[in-house]
Design an enzyme around this catalytic site. Sequence first.
Site, PDB file in Angstrom:
ATOM      1  N   HIS A  10       8.728  31.693   5.186  1.00  0.00           N
ATOM      2  CA  HIS A  10       8.690  32.899   6.187  1.00  0.00           C
ATOM      3  C   HIS A  10       7.248  32.732   7.234  1.00  0.00           C
ATOM      4  O   HIS A  10       6.833  31.727   7.256  1.00  0.00           O
ATOM      5  CB  HIS A  10       8.809  34.154   5.510  1.00  0.00           C
ATOM      6  CG  HIS A  10       9.851  34.116   4.319  1.00  0.00           C
ATOM      7  ND1 HIS A  10      11.233  34.134   4.629  1.00  0.00           N
ATOM      8  CD2 HIS A  10       9.980  33.932   3.082  1.00  0.00           C
ATOM      9  CE1 HIS A  10      12.126  33.946   3.867  1.00  0.00           C
ATOM     10  NE2 HIS A  10      11.308  33.681   2.773  1.00  0.00           N
ATOM     11  N   GLU A  24       5.709  38.846   1.464  1.00  0.00           N
ATOM     12  CA  GLU A  24       6.281  37.168   0.908  1.00  0.00           C
ATOM     13  C   GLU A  24       5.403  36.474   1.934  1.00  0.00           C
ATOM     14  O   GLU A  24       4.812  35.430   1.307  1.00  0.00           O
ATOM     15  CB  GLU A  24       7.528  36.959   0.849  1.00  0.00           C
ATOM     16  CG  GLU A  24       7.870  35.600   0.435  1.00  0.00           C
ATOM     17  CD  GLU A  24       9.460  35.289   0.324  1.00  0.00           C
ATOM     18  OE1 GLU A  24      10.042  36.148   0.763  1.00  0.00           O
ATOM     19  OE2 GLU A  24       9.665  34.089  -0.167  1.00  0.00           O
ATOM     20  N   HIS A  79       7.974  30.089  -2.066  1.00  0.00           N
ATOM     21  CA  HIS A  79       8.620  31.443  -2.027  1.00  0.00           C
ATOM     22  C   HIS A  79       8.284  32.507  -2.973  1.00  0.00           C
ATOM     23  O   HIS A  79       7.858  32.025  -4.154  1.00  0.00           O
ATOM     24  CB  HIS A  79      10.217  31.375  -1.896  1.00  0.00           C
ATOM     25  CG  HIS A  79      10.528  30.535  -0.443  1.00  0.00           C
ATOM     26  ND1 HIS A  79      11.035  31.389   0.629  1.00  0.00           N
ATOM     27  CD2 HIS A  79      10.404  29.496  -0.094  1.00  0.00           C
ATOM     28  CE1 HIS A  79      11.198  30.483   1.761  1.00  0.00           C
ATOM     29  NE2 HIS A  79      10.963  29.361   1.133  1.00  0.00           N
ATOM     30  N   GLU A 144      10.174  29.665  -6.512  1.00  0.00           N
ATOM     31  CA  GLU A 144      10.415  31.246  -6.277  1.00  0.00           C
ATOM     32  C   GLU A 144       9.441  31.655  -7.284  1.00  0.00           C
ATOM     33  O   GLU A 144       9.821  31.810  -8.648  1.00  0.00           O
ATOM     34  CB  GLU A 144      11.807  31.771  -6.566  1.00  0.00           C
ATOM     35  CG  GLU A 144      12.698  31.266  -5.560  1.00  0.00           C
ATOM     36  CD  GLU A 144      12.755  32.365  -4.180  1.00  0.00           C
ATOM     37  OE1 GLU A 144      11.815  33.035  -4.133  1.00  0.00           O
ATOM     38  OE2 GLU A 144      13.712  32.078  -3.380  1.00  0.00           O
TER      39      GLU A 144
HETATM   40 ZN    ZN Z   1      11.561  33.575   0.573  1.00  0.00          ZN
END
Ligand code: ZN
Length: 271
Positions: A10, A24, A79, A144
């Site tokens: 992102h 995030e 992430h 993640e």
């Molecule tokens: Zn993400």
Amino acid sequence: MVKIFLDPGHGGNDPGTIGNGLQEKDLTLAIARELQQILESNYKDVNVRLSRTKDRTVSLNQRTSAANQWNADYLLSIHINAGGGEGFESYIWRGNFNGKSRTEKIRSVIHRAIIDEMNWRDRGEKEANFHMLRESTMPAALTENGFIDNEEEAEQMKTKQWIKKVAIAHANGIAEAINLNEAESSDAPKPEEGAFYRVVCGSFRKLKNAKERKYVLNKKGFQSFLSPYHEEETTYYRVIVGSFQNKSNAEDRLKELQNIGFDCFITVFEE
Ligand SMILES: [Zn+2]
């Protein structure tokens, strides 16, 4: 030389997941920057590049193109999860492709190293059809790291120690998975000395000229920053293309720049 491409997920007008006052995009960038520093300081013959070094919008295509054009040896996309849950999961591309077993093996080692270091709930080694994994031409994984909407995990995410720990966990995994060589203590000053080897590519009296050099370097794929340097009454703006605790990594960067025609040198910078 091992080239590792880190992709902080992102950025810019895409915040990624949001929760508990966190975004995030900020966490992924902080982890990636810390991870770059750890890899370049603690290991030999490793070159790390980031898909973004600040809070800016970069499309998924731009990210995989940058990694592919640079010919990275490994790509890791970082992430933070959301949607109710806790712990850690990792992904490789779901498709059938050449070298999938190697991609799988590398990811497994990284996955386990992270679970061990973080003591996280293991949500599993997964596969998905994510752009970053599908469109990159080198082995790649996506991690993640905890849930931003989990209050307990978010509390930890707010601390510097958490960022550092996640970065160390990733570094340990990458180093083990692709056999990075630890830097010998003889060619790196002790961290507490606070000395860095800086690669300087241009020193200008006019800020405008320094900015122009920075722009040209960026076009060639090198991130740089400007640092004022005082000599008697004159201030020069130095363009710094990498700051390393490990001298041989600075020398590698220097060679890389010299090979494409830049006139650069190394200075020792004390904090
Ligand atoms: Zn993400």
